[in-house]
Design a protein around this motif. Structure first.
Motif, PDB file in Angstrom:
ATOM      1  N   GLY A  13       0.829  -1.218   0.000  1.00  0.00           N
ATOM      2  CA  GLY A  13       0.000   0.000   0.000  1.00  0.00           C
ATOM      3  C   GLY A  13       0.856   1.258   0.000  1.00  0.00           C
ATOM      4  O   GLY A  13       0.559   2.228  -0.700  1.00  0.00           O
ATOM      5  N   LEU A  14       1.920   1.234   0.822  1.00  0.00           N
ATOM      6  CA  LEU A  14       2.814   2.390   0.868  1.00  0.00           C
ATOM      7  C   LEU A  14       3.527   2.597  -0.461  1.00  0.00           C
ATOM      8  O   LEU A  14       3.645   3.738  -0.948  1.00  0.00           O
ATOM      9  N   LEU A  15       4.010   1.510  -1.058  1.00  0.00           N
ATOM     10  CA  LEU A  15       4.690   1.622  -2.343  1.00  0.00           C
ATOM     11  C   LEU A  15       3.733   2.097  -3.427  1.00  0.00           C
ATOM     12  O   LEU A  15       4.069   2.969  -4.227  1.00  0.00           O
ATOM     13  N   GLY A  16       2.562   1.541  -3.478  1.00  0.00           N
ATOM     14  CA  GLY A  16       1.569   1.943  -4.473  1.00  0.00           C
ATOM     15  C   GLY A  16       1.171   3.402  -4.300  1.00  0.00           C
ATOM     16  O   GLY A  16       1.058   4.159  -5.275  1.00  0.00           O
ATOM     17  N   SER A  17       0.954   3.809  -3.048  1.00  0.00           N
ATOM     18  CA  SER A  17       0.607   5.206  -2.771  1.00  0.00           C
ATOM     19  C   SER A  17       1.747   6.142  -3.142  1.00  0.00           C
ATOM     20  O   SER A  17       1.527   7.227  -3.678  1.00  0.00           O
ATOM     21  N   SER A  18       2.971   5.719  -2.869  1.00  0.00           N
ATOM     22  CA  SER A  18       4.137   6.553  -3.188  1.00  0.00           C
ATOM     23  C   SER A  18       4.281   6.726  -4.688  1.00  0.00           C
ATOM     24  O   SER A  18       4.560   7.827  -5.177  1.00  0.00           O
ATOM     25  N   ILE A  19       4.092   5.606  -5.413  1.00  0.00           N
ATOM     26  CA  ILE A  19       4.208   5.685  -6.872  1.00  0.00           C
ATOM     27  C   ILE A  19       3.099   6.578  -7.434  1.00  0.00           C
ATOM     28  O   ILE A  19       3.341   7.434  -8.291  1.00  0.00           O
ATOM     29  N   ALA A  20       1.879   6.396  -6.939  1.00  0.00           N
ATOM     30  CA  ALA A  20       0.758   7.214  -7.406  1.00  0.00           C
ATOM     31  C   ALA A  20       0.999   8.685  -7.067  1.00  0.00           C
ATOM     32  O   ALA A  20       0.754   9.580  -7.890  1.00  0.00           O
ATOM     33  N   ALA A  21       1.498   8.958  -5.868  1.00  0.00           N
ATOM     34  CA  ALA A  21       1.773  10.337  -5.464  1.00  0.00           C
ATOM     35  C   ALA A  21       2.880  10.939  -6.326  1.00  0.00           C
ATOM     36  O   ALA A  21       2.808  12.111  -6.723  1.00  0.00           O
ATOM     37  N   ALA A  22       3.908  10.154  -6.646  1.00  0.00           N
ATOM     38  CA  ALA A  22       5.006  10.633  -7.483  1.00  0.00           C
ATOM     39  C   ALA A  22       4.502  10.955  -8.891  1.00  0.00           C
ATOM     40  O   ALA A  22       4.857  11.981  -9.487  1.00  0.00           O
ATOM     41  N   LEU A  23       3.672  10.082  -9.437  1.00  0.00           N
ATOM     42  CA  LEU A  23       3.124  10.320 -10.776  1.00  0.00           C
ATOM     43  C   LEU A  23       2.219  11.553 -10.794  1.00  0.00           C
ATOM     44  O   LEU A  23       2.305  12.383 -11.702  1.00  0.00           O
ATOM     45  N   LEU A  24       1.359  11.679  -9.787  1.00  0.00           N
ATOM     46  CA  LEU A  24       0.500  12.860  -9.703  1.00  0.00           C
ATOM     47  C   LEU A  24       1.317  14.136  -9.507  1.00  0.00           C
ATOM     48  O   LEU A  24       1.029  15.179 -10.102  1.00  0.00           O
ATOM     49  N   GLY A  25       2.340  14.052  -8.689  1.00  0.00           N
ATOM     50  CA  GLY A  25       3.215  15.205  -8.459  1.00  0.00           C
ATOM     51  C   GLY A  25       3.930  15.622  -9.736  1.00  0.00           C
ATOM     52  O   GLY A  25       4.034  16.808 -10.047  1.00  0.00           O
ATOM     53  N   ALA A  26       4.432  14.643 -10.489  1.00  0.00           N
ATOM     54  CA  ALA A  26       5.113  14.940 -11.753  1.00  0.00           C
ATOM     55  C   ALA A  26       4.141  15.571 -12.748  1.00  0.00           C
ATOM     56  O   ALA A  26       4.484  16.538 -13.445  1.00  0.00           O
ATOM     57  N   ALA A  27       2.924  15.027 -12.821  1.00  0.00           N
ATOM     58  CA  ALA A  27       1.919  15.579 -13.735  1.00  0.00           C
ATOM     59  C   ALA A  27       1.558  17.005 -13.326  1.00  0.00           C
ATOM     60  O   ALA A  27       1.439  17.900 -14.174  1.00  0.00           O
ATOM     61  N   PHE A  28       1.383  17.258 -12.042  1.00  0.00           N
ATOM     62  CA  PHE A  28       1.049  18.589 -11.554  1.00  0.00           C
ATOM     63  C   PHE A  28       2.199  19.565 -11.818  1.00  0.00           C
ATOM     64  O   PHE A  28       1.979  20.710 -12.235  1.00  0.00           O
ATOM     65  N   LEU A  29       3.436  19.099 -11.607  1.00  0.00           N
ATOM     66  CA  LEU A  29       4.601  19.945 -11.850  1.00  0.00           C
ATOM     67  C   LEU A  29       4.676  20.326 -13.335  1.00  0.00           C
ATOM     68  O   LEU A  29       4.925  21.489 -13.679  1.00  0.00           O
ATOM     69  N   ARG A  30       4.450  19.353 -14.204  1.00  0.00           N
ATOM     70  CA  ARG A  30       4.474  19.623 -15.635  1.00  0.00           C
ATOM     71  C   ARG A  30       3.377  20.621 -16.017  1.00  0.00           C
ATOM     72  O   ARG A  30       3.606  21.555 -16.788  1.00  0.00           O
ATOM     73  N   TRP A  31       2.188  20.451 -15.492  1.00  0.00           N
ATOM     74  CA  TRP A  31       1.083  21.356 -15.773  1.00  0.00           C
ATOM     75  C   TRP A  31       1.388  22.774 -15.271  1.00  0.00           C
ATOM     76  O   TRP A  31       1.171  23.755 -15.965  1.00  0.00           O
ATOM     77  N   SER A  32       1.926  22.874 -14.050  1.00  0.00           N
ATOM     78  CA  SER A  32       2.214  24.197 -13.490  1.00  0.00           C
ATOM     79  C   SER A  32       3.336  24.894 -14.269  1.00  0.00           C
ATOM     80  O   SER A  32       3.301  26.114 -14.460  1.00  0.00           O
ATOM     81  N   LYS A  33       4.312  24.142 -14.759  1.00  0.00           N
ATOM     82  CA  LYS A  33       5.383  24.729 -15.581  1.00  0.00           C
ATOM     83  C   LYS A  33       4.811  25.240 -16.909  1.00  0.00           C
ATOM     84  O   LYS A  33       5.205  26.300 -17.391  1.00  0.00           O
ATOM     85  N   THR A  34       3.869  24.483 -17.484  1.00  0.00           N
ATOM     86  CA  THR A  34       3.230  24.906 -18.732  1.00  0.00           C
ATOM     87  C   THR A  34       2.445  26.192 -18.510  1.00  0.00           C
ATOM     88  O   THR A  34       2.542  27.137 -19.301  1.00  0.00           O
TER      89      THR A  34
END
Length: 180
Positions: A13-34
């Motif tokens: 659960g922790l690994l899955g949540s971490s991966i999901a959080a990392a992917l969401l964070g990367a997507a949000f970072l990319r969107w905010s940079k755009t």
């Protein structure tokens, strides 16, 4: 109770949540940079337009409107002093002033706002006709020193409304740029 199953589920659960959080964070970072890039581009364009417009106004004021208003004032003052035959006043001050105003309008046409082009044309036509008449009266084989050079009676009066329009634009630009 089997603790290894509990740890596996928790770790998964922790690994899955971490991966999901990392992917969401990367997507949000990319969107905010755009978004940041688009906003910066928009403001850069607006700033460049502002700088370009201001530079044009400064150039128009310095190269066209300032000298034009001074020569218009100079020839008006000379005209007001004209109380008798004064060939120097007519030949040197008025002719030179008229030619300078005409030449400024012709050479600096790119600095004339569209709303003043018709006024500029009226001034140029008046000055062209005036200089033609001056040359006819003063520079002919038998110059007439008893006649003043006026072209108003011939249908080309001085366009006072055009003079006023250029003086108003000069004052407006000066106030807008320098608050004077």
């Amino acid at each position: 109770m089997d603790t290894s199953g509990f740890f596996q589920v928790t770790l998964g659960g922790l690994l899955g949540s971490s991966i999901a959080a990392a992917l969401l964070g990367a997507a949000f970072l990319r969107w905010s940079k755009t978004v940041e890039s688009e906003i910066k581009s928009h403001f850069d364009q607006q700033f460049n337009v502002f700088q370009s417009t201001r530079a044009w106004k400064q150039q128009a004021l310095a190269e066209l409107f300032g000298p034009l208003v001074m020569h218009l004032s100079r020839t008006k003052t000379a005209f007001d002093r004209w109380d008798g035959k004064n060939l120097y006043l007519e030949g040197q001050i008025v002719r030179q002033g008229n030619q300078t105003v005409r030449d400024l309008l012709l050479a600096k046409g790119h600095l004339i706002p569209p709303a003043l082009v018709a006024h500029a044309t009226k001034l140029v036509v008046h000055y062209d006709v005036w200089m033609e008449e001056f040359d006819r009266v003063r520079d002919s084989a038998e110059p007439r020193s008893d006649a003043f050079v006026f072209v108003g009676p011939a249908g080309y009066p001085f366009p006072r409304e055009s003079e006023a329009a250029f003086k108003e634009e000069f004052a407006r630009l000066q106030h807008e740029l320098y608050g004077v």
